[in-house]
Design a protein around this motif. Structure first.
Motif, PDB file in Angstrom:
ATOM      1  N   LEU A  36       0.819  -1.212   0.000  1.00  0.00           N
ATOM      2  CA  LEU A  36       0.000   0.000   0.000  1.00  0.00           C
ATOM      3  C   LEU A  36       0.854   1.265   0.000  1.00  0.00           C
ATOM      4  O   LEU A  36       0.512   2.249  -0.671  1.00  0.00           O
ATOM      5  N   GLN A  39       2.069   1.726  -3.539  1.00  0.00           N
ATOM      6  CA  GLN A  39       0.977   2.162  -4.407  1.00  0.00           C
ATOM      7  C   GLN A  39       0.704   3.657  -4.276  1.00  0.00           C
ATOM      8  O   GLN A  39       0.387   4.322  -5.245  1.00  0.00           O
ATOM      9  N   HIS A  40       0.842   4.187  -3.055  1.00  0.00           N
ATOM     10  CA  HIS A  40       0.562   5.603  -2.819  1.00  0.00           C
ATOM     11  C   HIS A  40       1.812   6.471  -2.923  1.00  0.00           C
ATOM     12  O   HIS A  40       1.759   7.664  -2.634  1.00  0.00           O
ATOM     13  N   ARG A  41       2.918   5.881  -3.279  1.00  0.00           N
ATOM     14  CA  ARG A  41       4.176   6.600  -3.498  1.00  0.00           C
ATOM     15  C   ARG A  41       4.628   7.398  -2.274  1.00  0.00           C
ATOM     16  O   ARG A  41       5.104   8.505  -2.397  1.00  0.00           O
ATOM     17  N   VAL A  42       4.454   6.847  -1.093  1.00  0.00           N
ATOM     18  CA  VAL A  42       4.932   7.499   0.119  1.00  0.00           C
ATOM     19  C   VAL A  42       6.024   6.680   0.798  1.00  0.00           C
ATOM     20  O   VAL A  42       6.388   6.942   1.927  1.00  0.00           O
ATOM     21  N   ILE A  84      -0.003  10.407   7.258  1.00  0.00           N
ATOM     22  CA  ILE A  84      -0.243   9.431   6.197  1.00  0.00           C
ATOM     23  C   ILE A  84      -1.401   8.515   6.590  1.00  0.00           C
ATOM     24  O   ILE A  84      -2.304   8.267   5.807  1.00  0.00           O
ATOM     25  N   SER A 110      -4.360  16.863   4.011  1.00  0.00           N
ATOM     26  CA  SER A 110      -4.138  15.585   3.335  1.00  0.00           C
ATOM     27  C   SER A 110      -5.228  14.606   3.769  1.00  0.00           C
ATOM     28  O   SER A 110      -5.688  14.637   4.907  1.00  0.00           O
ATOM     29  N   LEU A 113      -4.860   7.836   4.390  1.00  0.00           N
ATOM     30  CA  LEU A 113      -4.642   6.673   3.530  1.00  0.00           C
ATOM     31  C   LEU A 113      -4.933   5.360   4.250  1.00  0.00           C
ATOM     32  O   LEU A 113      -5.102   4.331   3.608  1.00  0.00           O
ATOM     33  N   ILE A 115      -3.103   3.185   5.846  1.00  0.00           N
ATOM     34  CA  ILE A 115      -2.183   2.134   5.394  1.00  0.00           C
ATOM     35  C   ILE A 115      -2.237   0.919   6.334  1.00  0.00           C
ATOM     36  O   ILE A 115      -2.487  -0.197   5.898  1.00  0.00           O
TER      37      ILE A 115
END
Length: 129
Positions: A36, A39-42, A84, A110, A113, A115
């Motif tokens: 995950l 996928q979220h580029r973090v 996040i 933000s 997410l 995660i």
């Protein structure tokens, strides 16, 4: 009503079958969380750690971010993992440039997410951002 001795949870937690299952579940949750993050580029801002206590095992979303304001080298990085996972409200902060001039920066909100929540397949608890 059933009676349970005080040390029963401790004794059960030391059983090899229980420890093996906990290890398996921890690995699955950590693998899903890593996927995950990618996928979220973090994945550059945060990473997944696996910690082990005396009886428990933990999957942790940890910060890598140095960009959250001033901090001591010994101090853990500020709130990136929390932002996040749970999101954050927009806010303004004062920064200082290399010449000593202060300026105000608006930081946008933000969205969460979730995660770790999704990796562990837990229900999401929404809160107002």
């Amino acid at each position: 009503m059933a009676f349970m001795y005080e040390r029963t949870p401790e004794i059960v937690s030391m059983h090899q079958d229980v420890r093996d299952e906990l290890e398996r579940v921890m690995f699955e949750v950590a693998a899903r969380a890593e996927e995950l993050l990618v996928q979220h580029r973090v994945e550059g801002v945060a990473h997944i750690d696996v910690e082990e206590g005396d009886y428990d095992k933990y999957v942790v979303l940890a910060d890598n971010d140095h960009g959250n304001g001033e901090h001591d080298e010994d101090e853990s990085y500020r709130n990136s993992a929390a932002a996040i996972e749970f999101g954050r409200r927009a806010y303004e902060t004062t920064r200082t440039d290399r010449w000593g001039n202060e300026y105000t920066v608006k930081v946008g909100a933000s969205t969460p997410l979730f995660i770790l929540t999704r990796a562990a397949q837990l229900p999401k608890k929404r809160r107002r951002v």
